[in-house]
Design a protein around this motif. Sequence first.
Motif, PDB file in Angstrom:
ATOM      1  N   GLN A 172       0.831  -1.207   0.000  1.00 55.63           N
ATOM      2  CA  GLN A 172       0.000   0.000   0.000  1.00 55.63           C
ATOM      3  C   GLN A 172       0.864   1.254   0.000  1.00 55.63           C
ATOM      4  O   GLN A 172       0.544   2.238  -0.671  1.00 55.63           O
ATOM      5  CB  GLN A 172      -0.927   0.001   1.219  1.00 55.63           C
ATOM      6  CG  GLN A 172      -2.288  -0.605   0.954  1.00 55.63           C
ATOM      7  CD  GLN A 172      -3.373  -0.008   1.834  1.00 55.63           C
ATOM      8  OE1 GLN A 172      -3.114   0.548   2.893  1.00 55.63           O
ATOM      9  NE2 GLN A 172      -4.621  -0.143   1.394  1.00 55.63           N
TER      10      GLN A 172
ATOM     11  N   TYR B 224      -2.692  -1.522  -5.455  1.00 55.56           N
ATOM     12  CA  TYR B 224      -4.023  -1.890  -4.986  1.00 55.56           C
ATOM     13  C   TYR B 224      -3.898  -3.264  -4.328  1.00 55.56           C
ATOM     14  O   TYR B 224      -3.563  -4.258  -4.975  1.00 55.56           O
ATOM     15  CB  TYR B 224      -5.024  -1.939  -6.137  1.00 55.56           C
ATOM     16  CG  TYR B 224      -6.457  -2.199  -5.710  1.00 55.56           C
ATOM     17  CD1 TYR B 224      -7.300  -1.147  -5.363  1.00 55.56           C
ATOM     18  CD2 TYR B 224      -6.969  -3.495  -5.666  1.00 55.56           C
ATOM     19  CE1 TYR B 224      -8.613  -1.375  -4.973  1.00 55.56           C
ATOM     20  CE2 TYR B 224      -8.271  -3.740  -5.283  1.00 55.56           C
ATOM     21  CZ  TYR B 224      -9.096  -2.676  -4.931  1.00 55.56           C
ATOM     22  OH  TYR B 224     -10.387  -2.907  -4.539  1.00 55.56           O
TER      23      TYR B 224
ATOM     24  N   SER C  32      -3.819  -3.433   6.243  1.00 58.26           N
ATOM     25  CA  SER C  32      -3.724  -2.366   5.245  1.00 58.26           C
ATOM     26  C   SER C  32      -4.045  -2.940   3.871  1.00 58.26           C
ATOM     27  O   SER C  32      -3.148  -3.321   3.117  1.00 58.26           O
ATOM     28  CB  SER C  32      -2.319  -1.754   5.265  1.00 58.26           C
ATOM     29  OG  SER C  32      -2.020  -1.231   6.534  1.00 58.26           O
TER      30      SER C  32
ATOM     31  N   ASP D  20      -6.926  -2.720   0.359  1.00 54.52           N
ATOM     32  CA  ASP D  20      -8.025  -2.035  -0.319  1.00 54.52           C
ATOM     33  C   ASP D  20      -9.246  -2.929  -0.454  1.00 54.52           C
ATOM     34  O   ASP D  20     -10.368  -2.446  -0.579  1.00 54.52           O
ATOM     35  CB  ASP D  20      -7.558  -1.577  -1.704  1.00 54.52           C
ATOM     36  CG  ASP D  20      -6.387  -0.612  -1.618  1.00 54.52           C
ATOM     37  OD1 ASP D  20      -6.607   0.546  -1.217  1.00 54.52           O
ATOM     38  OD2 ASP D  20      -5.251  -1.015  -1.940  1.00 54.52           O
TER      39      ASP D  20
END
Length: 410
Positions: free
Chosen positions: A22, A27, A42, A44
């Motif tokens: 990240q 992504y 962490s 998406d």
Amino acid sequence: MKRVFIAGATGYLGRFICAEYQRRGWYVIALVRKTSRAQRISADQLIEAQATQPATLEGLMAGADLVISCLGITRQADGLGYWDVDYQANVNLLHEAERAGVGRFAYIHVLRAAEMAHVPLVAAKSAFVNELQNSSLATTVIAPTGYFSDMGDFLKMAKAGRVWLFGDGSKRINPIHGADLALATADAIEAGSKWCDIGGPDIVTQKELAELAFTCLGKPSRIVFLPDVFRRLALRLLPLVTPRRISGPARFFLSAIAHDMVGAQHGTHHLKDHFESSLGVTKQYVRSTPMRKGKDHEPRACWRNRRPDLRSHIHFRLCPASHSAGPIGLRNEQHRRGSGSSIQPNQSSGDDHMEHRHLHRERARTCSVGCRTSGTVEKGLGGMEHYHSDLWHNLDNTGLGCRNDRQCGH
């Protein structure tokens, strides 16, 4: 934006790898068994699936540029073994990546696997690496020396008073912090490396590692060196006398310590800082954990003295916030009676007893710090025995207890 699919994202290393990618602007898609256990990752996108069940993986890697697997088990549970997870589950991921046309597949292996092929955990991982290297995909294998989190066993032994080592303690290792390993892994993948042995910045012997643990604890070193024959005997007996969930990780540990586990030096995190940080967290946890009534928690009882005048007015208090202990009846009249008040040894009216109880409860409710002190049993001024406890008043406030180092103000 490039997309990375990370399996084993809830593990120690997996979380650091998610955070590293990240940070690099990728992504991040994290594969987890249960999203309820995927807090503070962490990522998406969280995908809930079972890597041991190929049908649940279909289509999940579409559009991914990279797959990284940190998947593996240390302790066998849920009826699954090393060959179910470390081998077959990773094979399932590899086949799905091939179908999705992923650009590269990276895998977290172990260092010196060839010398530990007799260990079930290592055998399952090595079998998958063979499958991976025969794949049509571009691949990267990362072989770390050992994690900082694994070195906690030395600290635990040192806390208990002794560290036990097999042989002369001369075998070397350079363990690595998860954040440093994640950074080195991402760099190796970006460089297109096929295989990397990775370790931390500090190379130490097992004896030096034990001494470091004692140094961080502020204790003199007490190390016991056992003949290596006992280690070899344990390797033979463990599968016969212990369940697989215990013998599996124990056999890996006993095999690994017989070798120099040294990889290329990476990172900026040092083991000494990690030990000291761990001890700091432990101390804070102990200070913020409520004590309970019971015979195992001392000091808790009043000074049992046959003289009623002393028994009524002297009890002991331990305050983690101020790191001090002493007889409250002698040094802290304000706590018991309020500013400007004093108690005479023979004063024993029932009204005073009720006033004392009321004052204590009022201060318990209004203390803004929430200091958890040890409870005491006190003979009241009217001869009634009641449980006198400062430690429970934090429940009326934040429930967190005193977390600072200043003098508690109650």
